[in-house]
Design an enzyme around this catalytic site. Structure first.
Site, PDB file in Angstrom:
ATOM      1  N   CYS A 120      40.948  30.434  56.788  1.00  0.00           N
ATOM      2  CA  CYS A 120      41.841  31.395  57.447  1.00  0.00           C
ATOM      3  C   CYS A 120      43.080  30.662  57.939  1.00  0.00           C
ATOM      4  O   CYS A 120      43.027  29.944  58.925  1.00  0.00           O
ATOM      5  CB  CYS A 120      41.136  32.042  58.634  1.00  0.00           C
ATOM      6  SG  CYS A 120      39.854  33.165  58.153  1.00  0.00           S
ATOM      7  N   ILE A 121      44.180  30.856  57.256  1.00  0.00           N
ATOM      8  CA  ILE A 121      45.410  30.170  57.625  1.00  0.00           C
ATOM      9  C   ILE A 121      46.597  31.017  57.187  1.00  0.00           C
ATOM     10  O   ILE A 121      46.626  31.543  56.074  1.00  0.00           O
ATOM     11  CB  ILE A 121      45.447  28.761  56.993  1.00  0.00           C
ATOM     12  CG1 ILE A 121      46.705  28.007  57.384  1.00  0.00           C
ATOM     13  CG2 ILE A 121      45.294  28.830  55.486  1.00  0.00           C
ATOM     14  CD1 ILE A 121      46.668  26.544  56.975  1.00  0.00           C
TER      15      ILE A 121
END
Length: 216
Positions: A120-121
């Site tokens: 998750c970025i």
């Protein structure tokens, strides 16, 4: 003489992106871009080379630039110091108009990594995507100026400095917050086991291990 319709409009970038075939071959522009990125990574700064290695799949004569193996080799006071972590980066046909995806092959216990390895970025998110568990400033979402290096370096920061305000792995987030000593032990244990597995089963990981040894 033919006259274009006044109502006819030129295709927009959004239209082109919608026609992208995730499973199809890379567009020629994407292939050139990734080939150039490979060459730039070969001459990267020495300090950065110590943090990761990135390789397109296939032999030198038959490169598959759609799929890259990423090996993280963090050092210093990182919980992953001396270990090899592997992720796979997959590129859409229209790269860099659209971002690649990244998924860890190594098992990870980290607040910002899902149990299935998805990262998750914000740098890998498009403007239209709205995921509350994504780490990073919304202003840093994907743009075509990003590249493999900027993606990986952003991930290095997150690996060493988790963000628990928007976790992907709630158990890891809670342990990181409430029992940091236990979190450290668990991360180190898993990293050691995954590193040993990679060195046994992945020839490229063994090459990376030799490079690590030579640089230390």
């Amino acid at each position: 003489m033919f006259k274009p319709s006044a109502h006819r409009r030129l295709p927009r970038e959004d239209d082109i992106i919608q026609e992208d075939d995730e499973d199809g071959p890379l567009w020629p522009s994407a292939l050139r871009r990734l080939s150039n990125e490979e060459e730039r990574l070969k001459i990267a700064d020495g300090d950065e080379r110590k943090l990761f290695s990135a390789y397109p799949r296939g032999s030198m004569e038959n490169r598959d630039y759609k799929v890259w193996d990423i090996y993280f080799t963090l050092g210093g006071d990182s919980l992953y110091a001396g270990r090899i972590l592997k992720a796979v980066m997959k590129f859409p046909s229209s790269y860099p108009l659209r971002p690649p995806t990244l998924k860890f092959v190594s098992k990870m216990f980290h607040p910002n990594i899902y149990e299935d390895g998805k990262m998750c970025i914000s740098i890998l998110e498009e403007d239209k995507q709205q995921d509350s568990s994504v780490f990073g400033d919304p202003k840093d979402k994907w743009t075509p100026v990003q590249n493999i290096r900027t993606i990986v370096m952003s991930i290095v920061v997150i690996l060493n400095s988790p963000n628990i305000s928007s976790p992907a792995n709630v158990d890891a987030s809670v342990m990181y917050r409430d029992n940091p000593e236990e979190y450290i032990k668990e991360v180190i244990r898993i990293a050691r086991e995954e590193d040993e597995k990679l060195r046994r089963t992945d020839p490229q990981a063994r090459e990376v291990a030799l490079q690590m040894k030579a640089e230390n």
